[in-house]
Design a protein around this motif. Structure first.
Motif, short mmCIF file in Angstrom:
data_model
loop_
_atom_site.label_atom_id
_atom_site.label_comp_id
_atom_site.label_asym_id
_atom_site.label_seq_id
_atom_site.Cartn_x
_atom_site.Cartn_y
_atom_site.Cartn_z
N SER B 83 0.86 -1.18 0.00
CA SER B 83 0.00 0.00 0.00
C SER B 83 0.89 1.23 0.00
CB SER B 83 -0.89 0.01 1.24
OG SER B 83 -1.74 -1.10 1.25
N VAL B 85 1.13 5.29 0.76
CA VAL B 85 0.48 6.35 1.54
C VAL B 85 1.39 7.58 1.56
CG1 VAL B 85 -0.77 4.70 2.98
CG2 VAL B 85 1.46 5.51 3.74
N PHE B 122 -7.83 1.77 -5.01
CA PHE B 122 -7.75 3.18 -4.61
C PHE B 122 -8.66 3.44 -3.42
CE2 PHE B 122 -6.50 3.07 -9.00
CZ PHE B 122 -5.58 4.09 -9.13
N ILE B 123 -8.11 4.14 -2.43
CA ILE B 123 -8.94 4.70 -1.36
C ILE B 123 -8.82 6.20 -1.49
CG2 ILE B 123 -9.32 4.91 1.13
CD1 ILE B 123 -8.11 2.12 1.45
N LEU B 124 -9.93 6.83 -1.88
CA LEU B 124 -9.93 8.27 -2.16
C LEU B 124 -10.69 8.99 -1.07
CD1 LEU B 124 -10.85 8.06 -5.96
CD2 LEU B 124 -8.56 8.24 -4.94
N ALA B 164 -8.99 9.99 4.97
CA ALA B 164 -7.78 9.57 4.25
C ALA B 164 -7.06 10.83 3.83
CB ALA B 164 -8.12 8.73 3.02
N ASP B 165 -5.80 10.70 3.53
CA ASP B 165 -5.01 11.87 3.17
C ASP B 165 -5.01 12.03 1.65
OD1 ASP B 165 -3.40 14.01 3.32
OD2 ASP B 165 -1.67 12.98 4.19
N TYR B 168 -4.87 6.97 -1.24
CA TYR B 168 -3.98 5.85 -0.95
C TYR B 168 -4.16 4.84 -2.08
CZ TYR B 168 -4.19 7.63 3.89
OH TYR B 168 -4.15 8.42 5.02
N ASN B 170 -3.27 0.78 -3.19
CA ASN B 170 -2.66 -0.53 -3.00
C ASN B 170 -2.49 -1.17 -4.36
OD1 ASN B 170 -3.01 -3.64 -2.96
ND2 ASN B 170 -2.36 -3.14 -0.88
#
Lengths: 363, 363
Positions: B83, B85, B122-124, B164-165, B168, B170
């Protein structure tokens, strides 16, 4: 069973809008990411098409199946990934750990693969309780054992306080394709029969209620479970299964829409045939949402030829967890690309892709 | 070259501490996750052993290689995940997108695999600029093309503002093992020679400076790059390569420690031989950190037998990006499990695993 054009004549306006969206689907109008982009409905579809497929597209990715089918080193494999951001992390019936295992196991299983290996990537927020992490990882281990898969590679990142909501988990999975099986939602054809493997909407409603923001109490637990055993049994009994999909984000309604569009057919659902447990139905009514759109994490939609329908139903019902499987509808030629619901009140309405996001952070 | 016990006699106290940590390494003392748990050093190792290996351990995962080696459907594969970050998302020389592709490509390559397929999760964060996402995905596409891999499956989740910033990512990756090649840090033996493929610490220092929190200006860009071409050339020239590792979190020092512990050998590094570009050296001095601990994202450590050392060096140097490759040290029998540095001042000191985290969120 077929649906004539006149049945939906009054829906022309809706159809026209759908056509506009369809034609313009490769253009993202928003300048900022919204919660709807992660909800699995229309906005997600537009984001995926306009940003991801446009840049990264290739014949495998373009298919947008739950798992990619590959050949690597001569082996036919399925490969999939999902990130889990469920809030709260713990809920009746499970937690983010078993969810992260079952979700990826299920994406492989419904592609016709035997799930084998998982990766696990953790993004942890500084200050997250180690005790909670222990519980989550223990649940992952139990879920992996139950599904017969091994976690073989992993990664851990930590972000500062405020940089994540405690714990996010990504799992990717590799499975070996079951020989002779080719499942694809594009292969669905008029006359086919649509089944669900159990009552719908339990996971989503459970997570909603676990947030404690609503003043609703209901005796409902998540349906999070591996589908790999049930899929294997179904493929043995009905090798000619057309397509399987687990009904996660966006629920059964979204799966049926994907089928209708991919196969250019109509899917006609009998609302009365859809199994929904009373507390789920009651809660959904209070929330003003349709259980058909609510995420499950251990249920799948199966499409089979008409001659296989009874065998498929019997097989699902005889499998643990499939006791309430049901035939919920049929596939017709017209109107292509649409899902129609014969309502309990005797009417027919279009079951469209979700536009907004009534239930964020469900998985 | 060998190092006699007496050379480290004065380090007995340090050794004793290391032994204590080693014996107690399967117990996590903290009740909360700290930034150090994500830094790739001692705390990460303890977390991985005490939480992840204890619950999820199996013969493949227990090896803790950069990529897991598997057999699936008769094919020998490597499988890995990471991942990303990194903060900030954009920095001189790259962004989170190419980093997420190169990092996973490199984990496969250094395992002796030909990278083939990637997943992307994707973590948006709600509100993230679509324009930034477009740039990130475009960089992923370029990096994937450069490395000869395809992104074949993906997932997008959106979390609320503050969850989340920004973004992120993965990636997980599948590669096919190069026939006849078996790389393992446990196979390293006394007499072997240690190389690095280029100047160290550029990525980490670049990201540090890109945060703009320090009043330092330096002409340095990230070394983010795929190593797959270089690895393929090296394996052709030196099929008997013992081990390769890309030097990411924790830098070259952490890789050398992993080698020393896995192979139960000593690694003796000549500080003067380690290539470090002047702006990196200068910035590291100002920050009070050792470039040996700073992450690279396009450099690897290679260990080869003594007779292969010159061929390996020539091969690396003749490959684009490897012009400044260097022999930096040798492997000895004693003291097992330790990395020793012959400093530019003529002394010798132990290069231990990092305890804290001087450079968080670098990748």
């Amino acid at each position: 069973m077929s649906v004539a054009h006149e049945q939906v004549a009054h829906e022309q306006q809706v159809l026209a809008r759908i056509e506009r969206v369809r034609r313009g689907s490769a253009r993202l109008r928003e300048q900022r990411v919204t919660m709807a982009h992660g909800a699995g409905g229309k906005a997600t579809q537009t984001l995926v098409e306009s940003v991801f497929l446009r840049r990264l597209g290739n014949p495998v990715l373009d298919r947008l199946e739950d798992a990619a089918e590959l050949v690597a080193g001569g082996a036919r494999l399925a490969f999939t990934t999902d990130s889990y951001v469920v809030s709260p992390l713990f809920f009746p019936g499970g937690n983010i750990g078993d969810l992260a295992v079952n979700g990826t196991v299920n994406d492989l299983a419904v592609q016709g693969a035997t799930p084998m290996f998982l990766s696990a990537g953790f993004i942890l927020e500084e200050g997250f309780a180690v005790e909670h992490l222990e519980r989550i990882v223990a649940s992952m281990a139990e879920a992996a054992a139950a599904a017969g898969v091994q976690v073989v590679t992993g990664d851990t990142k930590v972000v500062q306080r405020g940089g994540a909501d405690g714990c996010y988990i990504n799992t990717a999975g590799i499975g070996t394709m079951v020989p002779g099986v080719h499942l694809s939602i594009a292969s669905v054809r008029p006359g086919d029969v649509v089944l669900v493997s159990g009552p719908v909407g339990e996971h989503g409603v459970t997570v909603m209620l676990a947030r404690g923001e609503l003043n609703i109490e209901a005796d409902v637990t998540s349906d999070t479970a591996p589908l790999s055993g049930m899929v294997a049994a179904l493929l043995r009994a009905v090798p000619g299964v057309r397509a399987l999909r687990d009904a996660t984000r966006g629920g059964v309604a979204t799966v049926l829409n994907e089928i209708a569009k991919a196969a250019d057919v109509s899917v006609v659902v009998d609302e009365v045939a859809v199994p929904v447990r009373p507390p789920v139905r009651g809660t959904a009514e209070l929330l003003g949402i349709d259980p058909l759109y609510v995420a499950c994490e251990g249920r799948m939609v199966a499409v089979v030829g008409p001659d296989d329908a009874q065998t498929a139903l019997d097989t699902l019902r005889s499998h643990p967890g499939g006791e309430q499987a049901a035939i919920i509808g049929r596939v017709a030629a017209d109107p292509p690309g649409l899902v129609l619901l014969n309502t309990v009140f005797g009417g027919t309405r279009i079951v469209d892709l979700l536009v907004g996001d009534p239930l964020p952070r469900i998985c």
